[in-house]
Write an enzyme that holds these catalytic residues in place. Structure first.
Site, PDB file in Angstrom:
ATOM      1  CE1 TYR A 189      24.340 -22.041  17.313  1.00  7.67           C
ATOM      2  CE2 TYR A 189      26.609 -21.549  17.889  1.00  7.67           C
ATOM      3  CZ  TYR A 189      25.291 -21.153  17.756  1.00  7.67           C
ATOM      4  OH  TYR A 189      24.931 -19.860  18.050  1.00  7.67           O
ATOM      5  CE  LYS A 228      23.675 -19.991  14.437  1.00  2.00           C
ATOM      6  NZ  LYS A 228      22.460 -19.225  14.081  1.00  2.00           N
TER       7      LYS A 228
END
Length: 233
Positions: A156, A160
């Site tokens: 994640y 990002k």
């Protein structure tokens, strides 16, 4: 910072990914309430029930879905003013050496490859008129200039951070042609991803992304935002 905003999005067209629930659902509702023609992207278009939105099949990991969704917007509206890359996942809680790498690749496909592919196909429409906007839903966990990159969730976080790189690239490459590209952290929100313990409502999480979608031509670009304030990458 004095930023000029559209009070109404009447006559403008938006595409929101992951629009079936959570933050994406509220963003789509907000943009429709402001007068935009909203294409609500969903893996199952039947999940979009709002009469003010146009469902479009869109799994951001499927090349054909991405191209077809943009083609539908082009054929029906001939323009795209706002692209909100909201769809995202967050599996693999442990440190990098413990996670299932298939989960890593799936996360990168949804959170980074999908938005990049959408931008590739959407850019010709977004650049038709000065002031096309790209709003990328990021996270405070992507702030790589801080000392807080530990704590797991490597897929994640890295995806990002990459989304921030995409945002910066879009600004550097296309801002002179009028594109406004920004990334935003919605904060920790009570969604399927964030969980019930999160302190923020989906409405609060959607507030700043909606605000970014209202920027008029010449507005700030290539930046990372939270609560309508610029934050460090």
């Amino acid at each position: 910072m004095d930023i000029s905003l559209y009070e109404s999005l009447d006559g403008q067209t938006a595409l929101v990914t992951g629009a079936t629930r959570g933050i994406g659902k509220i963003i789509a509702e907000n943009l429709a309430d402001l007068g935009a023609t909203v294409y609500a992207g969903a893996r199952d278009p039947d999940d979009i029930v709002a009469s003010t939105q146009r469902p479009v099949q869109l799994d951001v990991t499927v090349n054909k879905d991405v191209k077809t969704a943009i083609d539908v917007v082009k054929e029906e509206e001939g323009a795209l003013d706002i692209l909100v890359n909201n769809a995202g996942i967050s599996p693999g809680l442990g440190p990098l050496h413990t996670i299932d790498f298939d989960e890593f690749e799936r996360t990168m496909a949804v959170n980074l490859r999908g938005p990049t592919l959408l931008c590739k196909h959407a850019l010709p429409l977004l650049l038709n008129n000065r002031g096309g906007r790209v709003v990328n839903l990021s996270s405070g966990l992507a702030q790589y200039t801080t000392d807080e990159l530990d704590g797991g969730k490597p897929a994640y976080r890295i995806s990002k951070i990459g989304l921030g790189g995409l945002t910066a690239y879009l600004h550097a490459e296309y801002n002179e042609q009028g594109l406004i590209a920004n990334a935003v952290s919605p904060g920790w929100v009570r969604t399927d991803m964030g969980g019930e313990a999160a302190p923020r409502s989906p409405e609060k999480g959607a507030e700043t992304p909606t605000w970014l979608a209202r920027f008029k031509p010449g507005g700030p670009s290539g930046k990372f935002w939270k609560d309508k304030d610029e934050r460090p990458w």
